[in-house]
Design a protein around this motif. Structure first.
Motif, PDB file in Angstrom:
ATOM      1  N   GLY A 165       0.824  -1.213   0.000  1.00 57.77           N
ATOM      2  CA  GLY A 165       0.000   0.000   0.000  1.00 57.77           C
ATOM      3  C   GLY A 165       0.852   1.255   0.000  1.00 57.77           C
ATOM      4  O   GLY A 165       0.623   2.185  -0.784  1.00 57.77           O
ATOM      5  N   SER A 166       1.877   1.281   0.872  1.00 58.08           N
ATOM      6  CA  SER A 166       2.726   2.482   0.896  1.00 58.08           C
ATOM      7  C   SER A 166       3.559   2.586  -0.372  1.00 58.08           C
ATOM      8  O   SER A 166       3.903   3.695  -0.810  1.00 58.08           O
ATOM      9  CB  SER A 166       3.593   2.534   2.154  1.00 58.08           C
ATOM     10  OG  SER A 166       3.948   1.285   2.648  1.00 58.08           O
TER      11      SER A 166
ATOM     12  N   VAL B  43       2.484   2.028  -3.341  1.00 53.27           N
ATOM     13  CA  VAL B  43       1.645   2.706  -4.332  1.00 53.27           C
ATOM     14  C   VAL B  43       1.751   4.227  -4.161  1.00 53.27           C
ATOM     15  O   VAL B  43       1.912   4.970  -5.136  1.00 53.27           O
ATOM     16  CB  VAL B  43       0.175   2.218  -4.231  1.00 53.27           C
ATOM     17  CG1 VAL B  43      -0.768   3.157  -4.964  1.00 53.27           C
ATOM     18  CG2 VAL B  43       0.058   0.802  -4.788  1.00 53.27           C
ATOM     19  N   SER B  44       1.703   4.699  -2.909  1.00 49.65           N
ATOM     20  CA  SER B  44       1.822   6.151  -2.670  1.00 49.65           C
ATOM     21  C   SER B  44       3.210   6.644  -3.057  1.00 49.65           C
ATOM     22  O   SER B  44       3.350   7.715  -3.671  1.00 49.65           O
ATOM     23  CB  SER B  44       1.586   6.480  -1.197  1.00 49.65           C
ATOM     24  OG  SER B  44       0.299   6.082  -0.822  1.00 49.65           O
ATOM     25  N   ALA B  45       4.237   5.873  -2.694  1.00 53.04           N
ATOM     26  CA  ALA B  45       5.604   6.280  -3.027  1.00 53.04           C
ATOM     27  C   ALA B  45       5.763   6.364  -4.544  1.00 53.04           C
ATOM     28  O   ALA B  45       6.261   7.373  -5.077  1.00 53.04           O
ATOM     29  CB  ALA B  45       6.603   5.279  -2.448  1.00 53.04           C
ATOM     30  N   LEU B  46       5.299   5.322  -5.219  1.00 52.78           N
ATOM     31  CA  LEU B  46       5.476   5.265  -6.676  1.00 52.78           C
ATOM     32  C   LEU B  46       4.703   6.393  -7.373  1.00 52.78           C
ATOM     33  O   LEU B  46       5.223   7.054  -8.276  1.00 52.78           O
ATOM     34  CB  LEU B  46       5.015   3.901  -7.198  1.00 52.78           C
ATOM     35  CG  LEU B  46       5.135   3.709  -8.710  1.00 52.78           C
ATOM     36  CD1 LEU B  46       6.593   3.779  -9.169  1.00 52.78           C
ATOM     37  CD2 LEU B  46       4.510   2.367  -9.142  1.00 52.78           C
ATOM     38  N   ALA B  47       3.464   6.630  -6.940  1.00 52.13           N
ATOM     39  CA  ALA B  47       2.659   7.678  -7.574  1.00 52.13           C
ATOM     40  C   ALA B  47       3.338   9.039  -7.418  1.00 52.13           C
ATOM     41  O   ALA B  47       3.434   9.820  -8.376  1.00 52.13           O
ATOM     42  CB  ALA B  47       1.251   7.703  -6.964  1.00 52.13           C
ATOM     43  N   SER B  48       3.830   9.321  -6.215  1.00 55.70           N
ATOM     44  CA  SER B  48       4.473  10.628  -6.006  1.00 55.70           C
ATOM     45  C   SER B  48       5.762  10.720  -6.811  1.00 55.70           C
ATOM     46  O   SER B  48       6.089  11.773  -7.379  1.00 55.70           O
ATOM     47  CB  SER B  48       4.736  10.872  -4.512  1.00 55.70           C
ATOM     48  OG  SER B  48       5.638   9.918  -3.983  1.00 55.70           O
TER      49      SER B  48
ATOM     50  N   LEU C 291      -3.328  15.261  -5.257  1.00 59.63           N
ATOM     51  CA  LEU C 291      -3.756  14.049  -5.972  1.00 59.63           C
ATOM     52  C   LEU C 291      -3.746  12.909  -4.949  1.00 59.63           C
ATOM     53  O   LEU C 291      -2.711  12.626  -4.347  1.00 59.63           O
ATOM     54  CB  LEU C 291      -2.806  13.743  -7.139  1.00 59.63           C
ATOM     55  CG  LEU C 291      -3.195  12.608  -8.095  1.00 59.63           C
ATOM     56  CD1 LEU C 291      -2.492  12.776  -9.448  1.00 59.63           C
ATOM     57  CD2 LEU C 291      -2.916  11.227  -7.537  1.00 59.63           C
ATOM     58  N   HIS C 292      -4.907  12.318  -4.738  1.00 60.58           N
ATOM     59  CA  HIS C 292      -5.020  11.207  -3.781  1.00 60.58           C
ATOM     60  C   HIS C 292      -5.312   9.920  -4.538  1.00 60.58           C
ATOM     61  O   HIS C 292      -6.369   9.801  -5.178  1.00 60.58           O
ATOM     62  CB  HIS C 292      -6.137  11.499  -2.775  1.00 60.58           C
ATOM     63  CG  HIS C 292      -5.802  12.594  -1.802  1.00 60.58           C
ATOM     64  ND1 HIS C 292      -5.970  13.934  -2.090  1.00 60.58           N
ATOM     65  CD2 HIS C 292      -5.283  12.538  -0.550  1.00 60.58           C
ATOM     66  CE1 HIS C 292      -5.576  14.652  -1.036  1.00 60.58           C
ATOM     67  NE2 HIS C 292      -5.154  13.840  -0.101  1.00 60.58           N
ATOM     68  N   VAL C 293      -4.389   8.976  -4.454  1.00 57.74           N
ATOM     69  CA  VAL C 293      -4.582   7.703  -5.165  1.00 57.74           C
ATOM     70  C   VAL C 293      -5.466   6.785  -4.322  1.00 57.74           C
ATOM     71  O   VAL C 293      -5.457   6.858  -3.089  1.00 57.74           O
ATOM     72  CB  VAL C 293      -3.234   7.008  -5.472  1.00 57.74           C
ATOM     73  CG1 VAL C 293      -2.345   7.913  -6.315  1.00 57.74           C
ATOM     74  CG2 VAL C 293      -2.491   6.588  -4.204  1.00 57.74           C
ATOM     75  N   ASP C 294      -6.223   5.946  -5.002  1.00 58.00           N
ATOM     76  CA  ASP C 294      -7.063   4.980  -4.284  1.00 58.00           C
ATOM     77  C   ASP C 294      -6.193   4.117  -3.376  1.00 58.00           C
ATOM     78  O   ASP C 294      -5.087   3.735  -3.764  1.00 58.00           O
ATOM     79  CB  ASP C 294      -7.785   4.064  -5.285  1.00 58.00           C
ATOM     80  CG  ASP C 294      -8.873   4.808  -6.053  1.00 58.00           C
ATOM     81  OD1 ASP C 294      -9.256   5.912  -5.621  1.00 58.00           O
ATOM     82  OD2 ASP C 294      -9.315   4.284  -7.098  1.00 58.00           O
ATOM     83  N   VAL C 295      -6.706   3.815  -2.193  1.00 55.63           N
ATOM     84  CA  VAL C 295      -5.911   2.975  -1.285  1.00 55.63           C
ATOM     85  C   VAL C 295      -5.976   1.522  -1.743  1.00 55.63           C
ATOM     86  O   VAL C 295      -6.889   1.114  -2.451  1.00 55.63           O
ATOM     87  CB  VAL C 295      -6.363   3.083   0.201  1.00 55.63           C
ATOM     88  CG1 VAL C 295      -6.161   4.483   0.727  1.00 55.63           C
ATOM     89  CG2 VAL C 295      -7.795   2.623   0.366  1.00 55.63           C
ATOM     90  N   VAL C 296      -4.982   0.758  -1.324  1.00 54.95           N
ATOM     91  CA  VAL C 296      -4.943  -0.671  -1.650  1.00 54.95           C
ATOM     92  C   VAL C 296      -5.577  -1.429  -0.493  1.00 54.95           C
ATOM     93  O   VAL C 296      -5.209  -1.217   0.666  1.00 54.95           O
ATOM     94  CB  VAL C 296      -3.476  -1.133  -1.834  1.00 54.95           C
ATOM     95  CG1 VAL C 296      -3.429  -2.608  -2.222  1.00 54.95           C
ATOM     96  CG2 VAL C 296      -2.773  -0.272  -2.879  1.00 54.95           C
TER      97      VAL C 296
END
Ligand code: GLU
Length: 289
Positions: free
Chosen positions: A18-19, A21-26, A225-230
């Motif tokens: 999950g984290s 995904v946030s790291a990669l998106a940013s 920008l808030h990505v959907d959570v996993v």
């Protein structure tokens, strides 16, 4: 515009899917804009900080091909900056001491029957402590239409929150003496010149508070920008509490391809370089203009 983005993990345990995904998106958003990507270690909540977790997170990010463009900032070293912002808000009359215990807040909410009663602080100490000792410090939110904060999230679309009914006056300094996340994050983002915040949708609910705080401090509001959570198979957000497995540093590609798929980017790659070369333009196509 000089793009400056960040990834702000709390060092409460190892990174998980999950984290990532946030790291990669940013990271992809920063690269797609030709900007800087800065890691900030959010260890303001000292009791929750796990010794060694920050270094482990940085090492894992490096294994996954993500390196902070600047020396990572640690919230535990930024107390003076939070104090200065607090004093500015105090001088401008935005904050007040609160003597309510959790118990008193819970009890008063039962009697109000307000729609979001479980969330909103009822403002008991707005007009004085009534002889109680000060415990926390709260930011006064406006009433009526002024309480509505709206913004357009780059992923989730238009958002509105009524700070008065859904949140209430919120703490900037906690009863245990620690700085609250909401104050620390706003002060850190402005001091680092962050222009774009990309993070998980579990933080969408905090954004209106942060925008309001930016207005009180008279600092610019970044793009969000808030990505959907996993979620896991049981539909719970992946987290340490729900038993998410730590990332395997030795198999970064599979986890990255999976994280990218969650972001709507379908790439296959045989190396980290090939992965980022394919994923960055794919992200740019969706999220930069
Ligand atoms: N430290 C927060 C977390 O790990 C993220 C805060 C933010 O990105 O604003 O959930």
């Amino acid at each position: 515009m000089t793009y400056r983005g960040r990834f702000a993990p709390s060092p409460t345990g190892p990174l998980h899917a999950g984290s990532l995904v946030s790291a990669l998106a940013s990271f992809l958003d920063a690269r797609a804009h030709g900007g800087s990507w800065i890691v900030r270690i959010e260890d303001v909540d000292a009791p929750r900080t796990v010794p060694g977790a920050a270094d482990e997170i940085l090492a894992t990010l490096a294994h996954f091909g993500m390196h902070s463009d600047e020396t990572p900032v640690r919230q535990s070293e930024r107390g003076d900056a939070y104090q200065a912002a607090f004093e500015r808000l105090q001088a401008a009359g935005f904050i007040y001491p609160c003597g309510c215990t959790r118990r008193e807040i819970a009890d008063s909410l039962v009697h109000t029957h307000a729609r979001h009663a479980t969330l909103a602080y009822p403002g008991t100490c707005r007009n004085g402590l009534h002889g109680k000792p000060a415990r926390a410090w709260r930011l006064r939110v406006p009433d009526g239409d002024a309480a509505l904060v709206t913004f357009v999230d780059r992923w989730q679309g238009p958002q509105t929150q009524n700070l008065a009914t859904e949140v209430g006056d919120f703490a900037l300094k906690r009863a245990d003496g620690l700085w609250a996340y909401q104050l620390a994050v706003v002060v850190d983002d402005v001091d680092a010149g962050i222009t774009h915040i990309v993070r998980g949708a579990d933080l969408l609910d905090s954004t209106a508070r942060q925008i309001y705080l930016q207005r009180c401090l008279k600092v610019p509001t970044p793009a969000y920008l808030h990505v959907d959570v996993v979620n896991n198979d049981a539909g719970e957000k992946l987290s340490k509490q729900t038993g998410a497995a730590p990332l395997d540093r030795h198999a970064p590609l599979d986890a990255l391809v999976e994280a990218a798929r969650h972001l709507g980017i379908h790439v296959s790659a045989g190396s980290l370089d090939a992965f980022y070369s394919a994923a960055t333009p794919a992200w740019a196509k969706r999220f930069t203009r």
